[in-house]
Design an enzyme around this catalytic site. Sequence first.
Site, short mmCIF file in Angstrom:
data_model
loop_
_atom_site.label_atom_id
_atom_site.label_comp_id
_atom_site.label_asym_id
_atom_site.label_seq_id
_atom_site.Cartn_x
_atom_site.Cartn_y
_atom_site.Cartn_z
N SER A 104 -0.10 15.33 0.45
CA SER A 104 -0.79 16.46 1.06
C SER A 104 -0.05 16.94 2.29
CB SER A 104 -2.22 16.07 1.45
OG SER A 104 -2.81 17.09 2.22
N HIS B 54 0.49 18.72 -2.67
CA HIS B 54 -0.92 19.08 -2.54
C HIS B 54 -1.10 20.01 -1.35
CE1 HIS B 54 -5.18 18.32 -3.44
NE2 HIS B 54 -5.38 18.38 -2.13
N ASP C 180 -3.79 22.02 0.84
CA ASP C 180 -5.20 22.16 1.18
C ASP C 180 -5.45 23.52 1.83
OD1 ASP C 180 -6.42 19.53 0.53
OD2 ASP C 180 -4.89 18.80 1.91
N MET D 8 -8.09 25.87 3.44
CA MET D 8 -9.41 25.81 4.07
C MET D 8 -9.67 27.08 4.85
SD MET D 8 -9.32 21.92 5.57
CE MET D 8 -8.57 20.58 4.66
N HIS E 122 -5.58 23.14 -3.60
CA HIS E 122 -6.97 22.69 -3.52
C HIS E 122 -7.72 23.67 -2.62
CE1 HIS E 122 -9.86 19.29 -2.01
NE2 HIS E 122 -10.49 20.22 -2.68
N MET F 263 -10.62 24.80 -0.67
CA MET F 263 -11.87 24.45 -0.01
C MET F 263 -12.34 25.69 0.75
SD MET F 263 -10.89 20.58 1.19
CE MET F 263 -9.11 20.91 1.20
N MET G 277 -13.68 14.04 -4.16
CA MET G 277 -13.38 13.84 -2.75
C MET G 277 -13.83 12.45 -2.32
SD MET G 277 -11.79 16.49 -1.66
CE MET G 277 -11.77 15.96 0.06
#
Length: 227
Positions: free
Chosen positions: A8, A32, A34, A36, A65, A67, A136
């Site tokens: 990540s 990965h 993230d 957000m 991913h 979020m 998660m």
Amino acid sequence: MAPQISPSILSADFAKLADDVALVSDAADWVHVDVMDNHFVPNLTLGLPVVEALLKHSALPLDCHLMIEDPDRWAPQYAEAGAGSVTIHAEAAKAPIRTLRTIRAAGARAGLGINPATPVEPYGDLLGEIDMLLLMTVEPGFGGQKFLDVVLPKVRRAREMIKGRDLPVWLQVDGGVSAETIERCAEAGADVFVAGNAVYGAGDPAEAVRALRGQAQHATSGAAWAQ
């Protein structure tokens, strides 16, 4: 399936993301990312423009991913940009089947993410619509959190659901994955592992990836679900 490691970049140096991605390019399976939005989770990271820039420099496929709120609107754009995998959260999607099918139609693998307190069983009927189920193992929003052992029984149940339907769905865990926790995750049924601090906090990120993979392979070889 052999265990896969997805470092990540939430734990990487945002000032030199391309360089930090290159550090693991010969050892990892994915990068990965993230995403957000400070609405679905209490943090703001990066978005589509950064993903588009990374795609030009990464030798590894991007595992995005999301979020975020309203993934039904935004997720297809990540797939269309060239991400190898795009995961949306069950808690945020209003039309998950349509969105997952749109991600697949754009050429990416479709993932469904589930928070620690969200039961996995209600989403069993969606397993045929996804390529990966992400559980998660911390509350989403920040890196460096302590692994939540309470999620391990859910990992086992998810593996049984996948195995019972004989579907080629990958089972990913994200949050607190390290040398101390990865074997428990693999034994429970996970086969894709997101690791942030355990990789980018190490002196040699590539070697950290290889070590984590070795641990996961060892645990998987002795796991009942893999027999």
